[in-house]
Scaffold this motif. Sequence first.
Motif, PDB file in Angstrom:
ATOM      1  N   LEU A 136       0.424  -1.254  -0.116  1.00  0.00           N
ATOM      2  CA  LEU A 136       0.166  -0.198   0.010  1.00  0.00           C
ATOM      3  C   LEU A 136       0.752   1.171   0.245  1.00  0.00           C
ATOM      4  CD1 LEU A 136      -2.195  -0.876   2.541  1.00  0.00           C
ATOM      5  CD2 LEU A 136      -3.089  -0.969   0.272  1.00  0.00           C
ATOM      6  N   VAL A 137       1.869   1.651   0.739  1.00  0.00           N
ATOM      7  CA  VAL A 137       2.964   2.758   0.604  1.00  0.00           C
ATOM      8  C   VAL A 137       3.491   2.523  -0.415  1.00  0.00           C
ATOM      9  CG1 VAL A 137       5.043   3.244   1.966  1.00  0.00           C
ATOM     10  CG2 VAL A 137       3.301   1.920   3.576  1.00  0.00           C
ATOM     11  N   ASP A 138       4.229   1.102  -1.436  1.00  0.00           N
ATOM     12  CA  ASP A 138       5.175   1.500  -2.791  1.00  0.00           C
ATOM     13  C   ASP A 138       3.754   1.808  -3.195  1.00  0.00           C
ATOM     14  OD1 ASP A 138       6.952   1.401  -1.113  1.00  0.00           O
ATOM     15  OD2 ASP A 138       7.178  -1.359  -1.574  1.00  0.00           O
ATOM     16  N   VAL A 139       2.650   1.387  -3.726  1.00  0.00           N
ATOM     17  CA  VAL A 139       1.614   1.446  -5.164  1.00  0.00           C
ATOM     18  C   VAL A 139       0.274   2.585  -4.719  1.00  0.00           C
ATOM     19  CG1 VAL A 139      -0.129   0.325  -6.370  1.00  0.00           C
ATOM     20  CG2 VAL A 139       1.850  -0.845  -5.565  1.00  0.00           C
ATOM     21  N   PHE A 140       0.553   3.360  -3.389  1.00  0.00           N
ATOM     22  CA  PHE A 140      -0.605   4.238  -3.820  1.00  0.00           C
ATOM     23  C   PHE A 140      -0.010   5.142  -2.657  1.00  0.00           C
ATOM     24  CE2 PHE A 140      -3.573  -0.453  -4.286  1.00  0.00           C
ATOM     25  CZ  PHE A 140      -4.127  -0.082  -4.872  1.00  0.00           C
ATOM     26  N   HIS A 141       0.935   5.098  -2.027  1.00  0.00           N
ATOM     27  CA  HIS A 141       1.777   5.773  -1.255  1.00  0.00           C
ATOM     28  C   HIS A 141       0.940   6.406  -0.344  1.00  0.00           C
ATOM     29  CE1 HIS A 141       3.654   6.385  -5.464  1.00  0.00           C
ATOM     30  NE2 HIS A 141       3.001   6.504  -6.160  1.00  0.00           N
ATOM     31  N   TYR A 142       0.729   6.011   0.560  1.00  0.00           N
ATOM     32  CA  TYR A 142      -0.184   6.049   1.863  1.00  0.00           C
ATOM     33  C   TYR A 142       1.041   5.979   2.750  1.00  0.00           C
ATOM     34  CZ  TYR A 142      -4.360   4.408  -0.442  1.00  0.00           C
ATOM     35  OH  TYR A 142      -5.465   4.499  -1.047  1.00  0.00           O
ATOM     36  N   TYR A 168     -12.908 -10.703  -9.131  1.00  0.00           N
ATOM     37  CA  TYR A 168     -12.404  -9.561  -8.475  1.00  0.00           C
ATOM     38  C   TYR A 168     -11.170  -8.693  -8.503  1.00  0.00           C
ATOM     39  CZ  TYR A 168     -12.224  -6.278  -5.063  1.00  0.00           C
ATOM     40  OH  TYR A 168     -11.395  -4.776  -3.918  1.00  0.00           O
ATOM     41  N   MET A 169      -9.789  -9.875  -8.454  1.00  0.00           N
ATOM     42  CA  MET A 169      -8.519  -9.791  -8.932  1.00  0.00           C
ATOM     43  C   MET A 169      -8.021  -8.922 -10.086  1.00  0.00           C
ATOM     44  SD  MET A 169      -7.197 -10.283  -5.882  1.00  0.00           S
ATOM     45  CE  MET A 169      -5.983  -9.293  -6.350  1.00  0.00           C
ATOM     46  N   VAL A 170      -9.087  -9.279 -10.691  1.00  0.00           N
ATOM     47  CA  VAL A 170      -8.690  -8.177 -12.157  1.00  0.00           C
ATOM     48  C   VAL A 170      -9.347  -7.026 -12.042  1.00  0.00           C
ATOM     49  CG1 VAL A 170     -10.307  -8.046 -14.298  1.00  0.00           C
ATOM     50  CG2 VAL A 170      -9.299 -10.404 -13.404  1.00  0.00           C
ATOM     51  N   PHE A 171     -10.434  -6.818 -11.495  1.00  0.00           N
ATOM     52  CA  PHE A 171     -10.318  -5.242 -11.154  1.00  0.00           C
ATOM     53  C   PHE A 171      -9.764  -4.762 -10.345  1.00  0.00           C
ATOM     54  CE2 PHE A 171     -12.779  -2.160  -7.889  1.00  0.00           C
ATOM     55  CZ  PHE A 171     -12.793  -1.445  -8.307  1.00  0.00           C
ATOM     56  N   PHE A 172      -9.429  -5.089  -8.552  1.00  0.00           N
ATOM     57  CA  PHE A 172      -8.517  -4.396  -8.504  1.00  0.00           C
ATOM     58  C   PHE A 172      -7.057  -4.458  -8.662  1.00  0.00           C
ATOM     59  CE2 PHE A 172      -5.807  -5.163  -4.664  1.00  0.00           C
ATOM     60  CZ  PHE A 172      -6.071  -4.337  -3.423  1.00  0.00           C
ATOM     61  N   ILE A 173      -6.104  -4.893  -9.626  1.00  0.00           N
ATOM     62  CA  ILE A 173      -5.001  -4.964  -9.967  1.00  0.00           C
ATOM     63  C   ILE A 173      -5.286  -4.066 -10.831  1.00  0.00           C
ATOM     64  CG2 ILE A 173      -2.984  -6.509 -11.357  1.00  0.00           C
ATOM     65  CD1 ILE A 173      -3.954  -9.066  -9.608  1.00  0.00           C
ATOM     66  N   SER A 174      -7.156  -3.504 -11.080  1.00  0.00           N
ATOM     67  CA  SER A 174      -6.284  -2.958 -12.841  1.00  0.00           C
ATOM     68  C   SER A 174      -6.019  -1.011 -11.568  1.00  0.00           C
ATOM     69  CB  SER A 174      -7.522  -2.672 -13.173  1.00  0.00           C
ATOM     70  OG  SER A 174      -8.953  -2.128 -11.995  1.00  0.00           O
ATOM     71  N   LEU A 175      -6.016  -0.848 -10.335  1.00  0.00           N
ATOM     72  CA  LEU A 175      -6.491  -0.088  -9.848  1.00  0.00           C
ATOM     73  C   LEU A 175      -4.921   0.591  -9.238  1.00  0.00           C
ATOM     74  CD1 LEU A 175      -8.943  -0.888  -7.016  1.00  0.00           C
ATOM     75  CD2 LEU A 175      -9.825   0.798  -8.941  1.00  0.00           C
ATOM     76  N   PHE A 176      -3.744  -0.577  -9.385  1.00  0.00           N
ATOM     77  CA  PHE A 176      -2.929   0.091  -8.806  1.00  0.00           C
ATOM     78  C   PHE A 176      -2.327   1.673 -10.540  1.00  0.00           C
ATOM     79  CE2 PHE A 176      -1.015  -4.056  -7.151  1.00  0.00           C
ATOM     80  CZ  PHE A 176      -1.982  -4.697  -6.165  1.00  0.00           C
ATOM     81  N   GLY A 177      -1.194   1.829  -9.731  1.00  0.00           N
ATOM     82  CA  GLY A 177      -0.949   3.233 -10.557  1.00  0.00           C
ATOM     83  C   GLY A 177      -1.615   3.978 -10.483  1.00  0.00           C
TER      84      GLY A 177
END
Length: 444
Positions: A269-275, A322-331
Motif C-alpha cells: 500500500l505504501v509503494d503502490v498508493f503512497h500512503y 474481483y482481482m482483475v478489477f483490483f489490480i487495475s487500480l494499481f498506479g
Amino acid sequence: MAKLSGLLSRELTVYPTGGRRVWLLFIAILANFIASYEAQIAPVLPLLLNDLNMSLHQYGIVSALSVLSAAISALLFAPLADRYGRVKFLVPSLFLTAVCVYAMVLVETLSHLLILRVVLSFVDGVAIGTTAGLVRDFSPRMGRALAFGFWTFGPVGSNFFANAMAGWTLPIFHAWQSQFIISGTIALVSAIVILFNIADLSPELRSRIVHSAGETGEREAAWEKPDKAAISPKMREILQFPHIWALCIGITLFLLTYMTIASFGTKLLVDVFHYDAHQAAAIAKYFWLFNLVTLLVAGWISDRLQLRKIVSLTGTVLFALYMVFFISLFGTEVPEGQMIIYTSLLGGLIGIAYGPWCALFSENAEDVKASLQSSAWGLFGFFSRIVSLTVYFVAPLVVAASHWGTWLWIAVGVGVLVYIPCLFTGKGPWLRKKEGGVAHTPLA
C-alpha cells in the motif's frame, strides 16, 4: 514442577458437552490467535527496513529462512501431538515464543533479526497442527466449518489486531520496538490463561468421529474400545492418500495472494498508493476484519447445507473475477476510504473460499483416520510455510524487476488454476440431496 506437569497432561476421558465443550474450543482458538499474533511483523515492516538499512530482498531472505524453519517444525511436531497429546507441545511453545517476541526489541542488525526470527518461527510452527487438532476434537462435524472459521481467527484476527494496534499506537510511540513490547505482553498474559484452562481428549476419544453435539451422550456408552493401532497413529498413514496431498497443495497455492498481503500488505500500500505507514496499517486491518466476517458466514452456510466444495468454489471464482478489477487500480490515486472498501472485499472473498475448505480437509483427514488430525494439519502447515517461503523469496525479486501488479497476477493465476482441480479431488457432495431437512450427508 509436578503441578506444571499435571497441567500439561490434563486429559478428558468423557467427551465434553454444552458450555464446557464451547469453552475448550474457545481456548484452542485463543491459542491459535496468540501463536499467530506473536509472529506478526508486517505492520512495522516499512519502519524496520529503514531503521536497519535493509532492502526488501534482504528481508525476503530472512523471512524465507524463518518460514522454512516453521515448516520443518510443523511437520516434526504434528505426529508427536497425535501420539502424545496436543497440550504438551502447544503450551510450552506459547511461552517460548513470547520470550522471543520480547527479544525483538534488542534487534540492531540483519544477523540479529535472522537468528531471532528463525528461532521464533521454529517454536511457533508447533501451533498449527496442535491447535487445529484441538479444534477438530471439540467441534462435531455439524459445526465444523464455523469452528474452523473461528480457528482461522488466529492468523486473520491477529493480522487485523496487529495492524489496528500499529495504526493506533505508532503515532504515539513512533518506534517499531513498541509493537513487540505490546505484543509480547499480551501473548504472555494470554499464555498463562491458556495454561490453566486448556485440556486434551484422551487417546481413545481422539480416535472417534463425532457428527453432532447431541449424539455424544447416547452414543458414548456404545463406543467400543479402540484397538492399539487407532490410538497409536503414525503420520505415514495419512501420507498414503493422494487427495490429502492435493487438498493441501491446492489451498496453499490459492493462498498466495493472502500470504502476500500478510507479509507485505502495508509495504504494498505504501509503494503502490503512497500512503503513510500508519495509514497503510489502518487500511490493511479491514482486509482481515472482512475476511473474518466471511469466514464465519461462509462456514455457517456450509454447516447448514453440509456442503463444503460448492461454497468454496463459489468464493474462488468470485475472488478471481474481483482481482482483475483490483489490480487495475494499481498506479491510480485511490482515496483512503475507497481503499478500505476495496481491501475489505478482497479479504472477504478469500474467506468464502478458505473457511469451507478447512472443514472439508478436516473431514477428509478424519475419514482416513480420526486420530491423525494434527498430522494432517501439520502437512498443511508444512506446505503453507513452503508456499509462504516462495512469497518471501520470489515476490521481492518480481517486484524489483517489474512491479507489485505483476506479482499479484502470478499469485492469482497460479492459485486459482491449481486450486480448482484440487478441490475436485476432495471427498464429499457438491449439492444437497433432494430429501428435506439439513441432515448430515456422509462423505462420498
